[in-house]
Design a protein around this motif. Structure first.
Motif, PDB file in Angstrom:
ATOM      1  N   THR A   1       0.839  -1.196   0.000  1.00 31.49           N
ATOM      2  CA  THR A   1       0.000   0.000   0.000  1.00 31.49           C
ATOM      3  C   THR A   1       0.876   1.248   0.000  1.00 31.49           C
ATOM      4  O   THR A   1       1.977   1.263   0.550  1.00 31.49           O
ATOM      5  CB  THR A   1      -0.936   0.041   1.227  1.00 31.49           C
ATOM      6  OG1 THR A   1      -0.150   0.064   2.426  1.00 31.49           O
ATOM      7  CG2 THR A   1      -1.849  -1.172   1.256  1.00 31.49           C
ATOM      8  N   VAL A   2       0.348   2.308  -0.585  1.00 28.63           N
ATOM      9  CA  VAL A   2       1.069   3.570  -0.671  1.00 28.63           C
ATOM     10  C   VAL A   2       1.029   4.274   0.681  1.00 28.63           C
ATOM     11  O   VAL A   2      -0.035   4.427   1.293  1.00 28.63           O
ATOM     12  CB  VAL A   2       0.459   4.472  -1.756  1.00 28.63           C
ATOM     13  CG1 VAL A   2       1.091   5.863  -1.712  1.00 28.63           C
ATOM     14  CG2 VAL A   2       0.651   3.848  -3.137  1.00 28.63           C
ATOM     15  N   LEU A   3       2.200   4.711   1.147  1.00 21.55           N
ATOM     16  CA  LEU A   3       2.285   5.535   2.355  1.00 21.55           C
ATOM     17  C   LEU A   3       2.275   7.013   2.017  1.00 21.55           C
ATOM     18  O   LEU A   3       1.618   7.817   2.681  1.00 21.55           O
ATOM     19  CB  LEU A   3       3.574   5.222   3.130  1.00 21.55           C
ATOM     20  CG  LEU A   3       3.692   3.895   3.862  1.00 21.55           C
ATOM     21  CD1 LEU A   3       5.073   3.793   4.495  1.00 21.55           C
ATOM     22  CD2 LEU A   3       2.610   3.765   4.914  1.00 21.55           C
ATOM     23  N   ALA A   4       3.041   7.389   0.995  1.00 20.83           N
ATOM     24  CA  ALA A   4       3.191   8.815   0.694  1.00 20.83           C
ATOM     25  C   ALA A   4       3.736   8.982  -0.712  1.00 20.83           C
ATOM     26  O   ALA A   4       4.395   8.087  -1.265  1.00 20.83           O
ATOM     27  CB  ALA A   4       4.120   9.488   1.700  1.00 20.83           C
ATOM     28  N   ARG A   5       3.460  10.144  -1.287  1.00 24.94           N
ATOM     29  CA  ARG A   5       4.054  10.588  -2.535  1.00 24.94           C
ATOM     30  C   ARG A   5       4.704  11.934  -2.270  1.00 24.94           C
ATOM     31  O   ARG A   5       4.180  12.728  -1.481  1.00 24.94           O
ATOM     32  CB  ARG A   5       2.996  10.746  -3.622  1.00 24.94           C
ATOM     33  CG  ARG A   5       2.339   9.449  -4.070  1.00 24.94           C
ATOM     34  CD  ARG A   5       1.200   9.752  -5.047  1.00 24.94           C
ATOM     35  NE  ARG A   5       0.711   8.560  -5.720  1.00 24.94           N
ATOM     36  CZ  ARG A   5      -0.213   7.747  -5.228  1.00 24.94           C
ATOM     37  NH1 ARG A   5      -0.740   8.031  -4.041  1.00 24.94           N
ATOM     38  NH2 ARG A   5      -0.599   6.689  -5.896  1.00 24.94           N
ATOM     39  N   GLY A   6       5.801  12.192  -2.938  1.00 20.98           N
ATOM     40  CA  GLY A   6       6.449  13.477  -2.706  1.00 20.98           C
ATOM     41  C   GLY A   6       7.488  13.778  -3.753  1.00 20.98           C
ATOM     42  O   GLY A   6       7.680  13.020  -4.710  1.00 20.98           O
ATOM     43  N   GLY A   7       8.158  14.883  -3.573  1.00 18.11           N
ATOM     44  CA  GLY A   7       9.203  15.263  -4.505  1.00 18.11           C
ATOM     45  C   GLY A   7       9.862  16.565  -4.111  1.00 18.11           C
ATOM     46  O   GLY A   7       9.540  17.177  -3.092  1.00 18.11           O
ATOM     47  N   GLY A   8      10.811  16.970  -4.946  1.00 16.74           N
ATOM     48  CA  GLY A   8      11.533  18.199  -4.669  1.00 16.74           C
ATOM     49  C   GLY A   8      12.538  18.493  -5.756  1.00 16.74           C
ATOM     50  O   GLY A   8      12.644  17.766  -6.751  1.00 16.74           O
ATOM     51  N   ARG A   9      13.284  19.552  -5.551  1.00 18.55           N
ATOM     52  CA  ARG A   9      14.330  19.938  -6.491  1.00 18.55           C
ATOM     53  C   ARG A   9      15.596  20.221  -5.713  1.00 18.55           C
ATOM     54  O   ARG A   9      15.573  20.903  -4.684  1.00 18.55           O
ATOM     55  CB  ARG A   9      13.933  21.185  -7.274  1.00 18.55           C
ATOM     56  CG  ARG A   9      14.997  21.636  -8.275  1.00 18.55           C
ATOM     57  CD  ARG A   9      14.466  22.738  -9.193  1.00 18.55           C
ATOM     58  NE  ARG A   9      14.221  23.982  -8.503  1.00 18.55           N
ATOM     59  CZ  ARG A   9      15.125  24.960  -8.368  1.00 18.55           C
ATOM     60  NH1 ARG A   9      16.348  24.793  -8.833  1.00 18.55           N
ATOM     61  NH2 ARG A   9      14.810  26.074  -7.751  1.00 18.55           N
ATOM     62  N   ILE A  10      16.709  19.681  -6.209  1.00 19.75           N
ATOM     63  CA  ILE A  10      17.989  19.893  -5.561  1.00 19.75           C
ATOM     64  C   ILE A  10      18.975  20.486  -6.553  1.00 19.75           C
ATOM     65  O   ILE A  10      18.806  20.381  -7.771  1.00 19.75           O
ATOM     66  CB  ILE A  10      18.580  18.587  -5.004  1.00 19.75           C
ATOM     67  CG1 ILE A  10      18.926  17.616  -6.156  1.00 19.75           C
ATOM     68  CG2 ILE A  10      17.652  17.945  -4.000  1.00 19.75           C
ATOM     69  CD1 ILE A  10      19.878  16.521  -5.758  1.00 19.75           C
ATOM     70  N   SER A  11      19.982  21.117  -6.027  1.00 18.78           N
ATOM     71  CA  SER A  11      21.156  21.475  -6.823  1.00 18.78           C
ATOM     72  C   SER A  11      22.384  21.051  -6.033  1.00 18.78           C
ATOM     73  O   SER A  11      22.321  20.827  -4.822  1.00 18.78           O
ATOM     74  CB  SER A  11      21.192  22.973  -7.139  1.00 18.78           C
ATOM     75  OG  SER A  11      21.261  23.750  -5.966  1.00 18.78           O
ATOM     76  N   CYS A  12      23.494  20.910  -6.737  1.00 23.17           N
ATOM     77  CA  CYS A  12      24.728  20.444  -6.119  1.00 23.17           C
ATOM     78  C   CYS A  12      25.815  21.492  -6.292  1.00 23.17           C
ATOM     79  O   CYS A  12      25.944  22.096  -7.362  1.00 23.17           O
ATOM     80  CB  CYS A  12      25.178  19.126  -6.743  1.00 23.17           C
ATOM     81  SG  CYS A  12      23.944  17.817  -6.618  1.00 23.17           S
ATOM     82  N   THR A  13      26.587  21.696  -5.240  1.00 28.61           N
ATOM     83  CA  THR A  13      27.664  22.677  -5.236  1.00 28.61           C
ATOM     84  C   THR A  13      28.954  21.975  -4.860  1.00 28.61           C
ATOM     85  O   THR A  13      29.002  21.242  -3.867  1.00 28.61           O
ATOM     86  CB  THR A  13      27.366  23.794  -4.214  1.00 28.61           C
ATOM     87  OG1 THR A  13      26.096  24.383  -4.510  1.00 28.61           O
ATOM     88  CG2 THR A  13      28.441  24.869  -4.262  1.00 28.61           C
TER      89      THR A  13
END
Length: 355
Positions: A170-182
């Motif tokens: 069963t699904v617990l959660a959906r999510g996301g984001g944006r990252i950048s690397c330095t």
């Protein structure tokens, strides 16, 4: 924006992506697959030196941009404690998303371990009734899709991630984001003027009553009293074993998320607030040695069964962080029964932001 790693350059990982010796973490739980590595290396890949704070146990590539990550949540943790004694802490979702992204960045996209990740947005939508504690182990699978990848030599400059967390089918959660690397060199140039705060003593402010913010231990309280209603000063304890796992030159993102959660609890009559959904924008670094003000206010939600609180962090009269948190109203069927569609809610994902 906020750096989601710790300050400093941990040892470079070796042998990433190859099988580990027998007895690697995860052998008794979900199958780690290709990314089966020893515990010390796994901790370095997620920048968590204490094994108790490391949630991924392995990963398997599906394509060049899609991965399956196995994770294990503790039933009891020194910081991510059960909510109301009945629910897993939903902030485990955010921390698992953070660790998963860093793990794949290092292990699959060639980001050197000494480089820094910057998180610009982070969001999730969970199924709160599926966070109820039971007798089963909390073995989690995280399906990850990476997109809009900006390559940078042998590493990456930025990417978006979408994550689906599921357990026991069963699904617990959906999510996301944006990252950048330095790169470490660029970060030193960017933040070199703040090195003096790394390891320097930061005065510990008095804490609000732990019960007011849903905590049992004063050490876990991240809000200090202020003169105005539903406003607090950020309380920074650089000796906290989870929030400051390593020395840092600014306030870690997980501390800001915890401040948002505690502010939402304190601003809610009866103090029953389960952050089942969350949407955050990290706008700038929050400095350790300057006052940061946290404010919370209830805002209308589309659903009458949802309580919504918007939290802002301000430093030097400039917004540094915003977070909108949703909690099912106590007594809502969402806490005890599946939604009518029988599986998930709409997908939460990171929104576009400035770089």
């Amino acid at each position: 924006m906020v750096q989601v790693t710790s300050y400093g350059t941990p040892p470079r990982a070796q042998g990433v992506g190859v099988p580990a010796p027998a007895g690697a973490p995860g052998a008794e739980g979900p199958a780690p697959g290709r990314g089966q590595v020893d515990g010390d290396l796994l901790g370095r890949l997620v920048h968590r030196p204490d094994p108790r704070d490391v949630f991924p146990v392995g990963w398997t590539p599906q394509t060049g941009t899609q991965f399956s990550v196995s994770a294990r949540w503790p039933r009891a943790h020194r910081f991510f404690t059960p909510v109301a004694g009945r629910y897993q802490d939903p902030l485990l979702i955010a921390e698992t998303m953070r660790q998963t992204t860093m793990l794949l960045g290092h292990a699959e996209f060639g980001v050197p371990v000494g480089d820094q990740f910057v998180m610009w947005e982070l969001a999730y939508v969970s199924e709160p009734h599926r966070l109820l504690l039971g007798d089963e182990p909390w073995d989690i699978t995280v399906d990850v899709a990476c997109s809009r990848i900006r390559r940078l030599r042998q590493s990456i400059g930025s990417m978006h991630v979408e994550l689906l967390l599921h357990r026991l089918g069963t699904v617990l959660a959906r999510g996301g984001g944006r990252i950048s690397c330095t790169s470490a060199k660029a970060y030193d140039k960017l933040r070199g003027g703040r090195r003096h705060v790394v390891g320097a003593p930061i005065p510990l402010l008095p804490a609000v009553d732990p019960a007011e913010v849903g905590r049992a231990d004063e050490r876990d309280v991240v809000l200090a009293p202020a003169a105005h209603r539903n406003a607090w000063r950020l309380r920074v304890d650089t000796e906290h074993p989870t929030l400051f796992a390593r020395p840092n030159d600014h306030v870690p993102g997980i501390l800001l998320l915890e401040a948002a959660r505690q502010a939402a609890v304190a601003a809610t009559p009866g103090h029953d607030f389960l952050p089942a959904s969350l949407r955050t924008d990290f706008l700038r670094y929050v400095e350790l040695d300057r006052p940061c003000w946290i404010e919370a206010r209830h805002v209308p939600a589309d659903d009458p069964a949802v309580s919504r609180v918007r939290v802002t962090a301000t430093q030097d009269d400039r917004p540094a962080f915003t977070c909108t948190l949703d909690s099912p109203v106590q007594g809502s069927r969402r806490l005890v029964a599946p939604p009518r569609d029988g599986h998930g809610t709409r997908q939460g994902r990171g929104r576009g932001g400035q770089s």
